[in-house]
Design a protein around this motif. Structure first.
Motif, PDB file in Angstrom:
ATOM      1  N   THR A 170      46.539  86.663  82.101  1.00  8.61           N
ATOM      2  CA  THR A 170      46.953  86.135  80.810  1.00  8.61           C
ATOM      3  C   THR A 170      46.841  84.612  80.810  1.00  8.61           C
ATOM      4  O   THR A 170      47.202  83.955  81.787  1.00  8.61           O
ATOM      5  N   LEU A 171      46.337  84.056  79.720  1.00 10.97           N
ATOM      6  CA  LEU A 171      46.218  82.609  79.618  1.00 10.97           C
ATOM      7  C   LEU A 171      47.597  81.971  79.511  1.00 10.97           C
ATOM      8  O   LEU A 171      48.430  82.403  78.711  1.00 10.97           O
TER       9      LEU A 171
ATOM     10  N   THR B 280      50.144  83.555  76.487  1.00 19.80           N
ATOM     11  CA  THR B 280      51.608  83.461  76.419  1.00 19.80           C
ATOM     12  C   THR B 280      52.083  82.351  75.487  1.00 19.80           C
ATOM     13  O   THR B 280      53.234  82.349  75.066  1.00 19.80           O
ATOM     14  N   ASP B 281      51.207  81.388  75.186  1.00 14.30           N
ATOM     15  CA  ASP B 281      51.577  80.239  74.342  1.00 14.30           C
ATOM     16  C   ASP B 281      50.584  80.154  73.191  1.00 14.30           C
ATOM     17  O   ASP B 281      49.676  79.326  73.178  1.00 14.30           O
ATOM     18  N   LEU B 282      50.762  81.027  72.205  1.00 16.09           N
ATOM     19  CA  LEU B 282      49.793  81.183  71.113  1.00 16.09           C
ATOM     20  C   LEU B 282      50.354  80.667  69.798  1.00 16.09           C
ATOM     21  O   LEU B 282      51.489  80.981  69.422  1.00 16.09           O
ATOM     22  N   THR B 283      49.531  79.901  69.085  1.00 12.39           N
ATOM     23  CA  THR B 283      49.795  79.518  67.700  1.00 12.39           C
ATOM     24  C   THR B 283      48.614  79.992  66.873  1.00 12.39           C
ATOM     25  O   THR B 283      47.458  79.747  67.257  1.00 12.39           O
TER      26      THR B 283
ATOM     27  N   LEU C  88      45.315  77.859  70.370  1.00 17.93           N
ATOM     28  CA  LEU C  88      45.370  77.847  68.909  1.00 17.93           C
ATOM     29  C   LEU C  88      44.311  78.795  68.374  1.00 17.93           C
ATOM     30  O   LEU C  88      43.132  78.696  68.751  1.00 17.93           O
ATOM     31  N   ALA C  89      44.704  79.711  67.503  1.00 18.49           N
ATOM     32  CA  ALA C  89      43.774  80.642  66.866  1.00 18.49           C
ATOM     33  C   ALA C  89      43.688  80.321  65.383  1.00 18.49           C
ATOM     34  O   ALA C  89      44.707  80.306  64.688  1.00 18.49           O
ATOM     35  N   LEU C  90      42.477  80.064  64.903  1.00 19.84           N
ATOM     36  CA  LEU C  90      42.235  79.818  63.482  1.00 19.84           C
ATOM     37  C   LEU C  90      41.309  80.904  62.965  1.00 19.84           C
ATOM     38  O   LEU C  90      40.189  81.055  63.464  1.00 19.84           O
TER      39      LEU C  90
END
Length: 347
Positions: free
Chosen positions: A291-292, A316-319, A297-299
């Motif tokens: 896992t990253l 684990t640290d996704l926006t 950041l996902a757009l």
């Protein structure tokens, strides 16, 4: 590349069998044959009238320059400019480094920007193999080392988004932050996508709840796409821009000429398809990744649900943000919004 969404694809399976090349080719021929007569001919005069070379393109971006580097035995072309912490920009199919040109000048105010033509793209070499995303990520890592950086932020769109993920997964210590636009890395769910569209949902504009990615199969076929598309690749590109964009004018005549020229020859078509033909190995590689842990950041445009739900399992640290009024080509359709999200995230 691009993507289904989505709810229509979850739980459907191809029983682990490859999609038949003849069916995929037939789908492509049907789409071309049903186009309007004026759209069914290559726009050769338009392409010839445009300045599509990298020298002319870079000249329109003050402060940037063309450069080449040979890594892993492959010459890679990139465009570099700006000052500050380094950011690698990775494009997708059917485009080149130029897909980032609307955000590069502003991003270069605070970052050293490196827009890369990945292996097989634009003026970069197009070898016979090495199109797995893990291998492409290795190319990027060698470029980073050649430029003297220990760590970079990586921003990718489409195929480039897959490479960005593979870079972070394989070189976490060399990764600052990751931005992924509209497409995740291939995983086991990709093998479950349906061969046929849901009845009544497939037209000339994407249905985000029933996206139909027929070209994933078509690009698996070796040799046939080159026979059909060499010198006529702008037909396929025009169809995708229409299908995947909210406002087609956001990729203008010059942009289209650049992309048509970049994929005009048989080698360019073969190499672009090779990114898709590597998906089975990409899925195997994905199963080995941890896992990253770095910020991601996902757009998303049409692929937002697919991208977000995939990364929720893998980072684990996704926006994540859905970009309003944007189709698949976010950096070109909504550059101001994309730039704000990216610059705020990279601060």
């Amino acid at each position: 590349m691009t993507f289904p969404s989505l709810k229509s694809l979850v739980g459907k399976s191809l029983a682990g069998k490859p999609i038949a090349g003849k069916l995929a080719a037939a789908a492509f021929v049907a789409i071309v044959s049903t186009a309007a007569p004026a759209a069914a001919q290559p726009a050769t005069t338009t392409v010839a009238a445009q300045a599509t070379g990298d020298a002319e393109l870079v000249a329109s971006l003050p402060g940037f320059r063309n450069a080449d580097v040979t890594v892993n035995g492959v010459k890679l072309h990139y465009v570099i400019g700006g000052q500050g912490s380094p950011v690698i920009l990775l494009p997708g199919w059917p485009e080149t480094w130029w897909s980032w040109h609307k955000i590069m000048p502003e991003l270069a105010r605070t970052h050293t920007v490196i827009a890369l033509d990945i292996r097989g793209m634009g003026q970069s070499d197009k070898p016979a193999d090495g199109y797995e995303k893990k291998r492409l990520a290795s190319d990027v890592h060698e470029l980073v080392k050649a430029l003297g950086y220990a760590k970079v932020d990586v921003v990718g769109h489409d195929i480039g988004s897959m490479v960005a993920f593979a870079y972070a997964a394989n070189y976490p210590d060399a990764t600052g932050k990751v931005v992924m636009l509209d497409v995740p890395h291939p995983d086991a769910e990709l093998a479950k996508w349906p061969l046929l569209p849901t009845a009544g949902t497939f037209g000339d504009r994407i249905d985000e709840d029933h996206a139909y990615a027929w070209w994933f199969a078509f690009h698996q076929v070796k040799g046939l796409p080159e026979d059909l598309l060499a010198g006529r690749q702008d037909i396929e590109q025009r169809w995708f821009f229409r299908y995947l964009m909210k406002d087609e004018s956001k990729i203008d005549a010059r942009d289209r000429a650049v992309y048509a020229a970049a994929y005009a020859g048989r080698d360019a078509i073969r190499a672009g398809n090779a990114w898709y033909q590597a998906f089975p190995q990409d899925i195997i590689d994905d199963g080995t990744y941890a896992t990253l842990g770095m910020p991601v950041l996902a757009l998303g445009g049409p692929g937002y649900v697919w991208l977000k739900t995939t990364l929720e399992r893998k980072a684990t640290d996704l926006t994540a943000y859905k970009i309003a009024e944007s189709g698949h080509f976010i950096a070109e359709e909504q550059p101001e919004k994309a730039l704000k999200y990216i610059t705020d995230f990279l601060k």
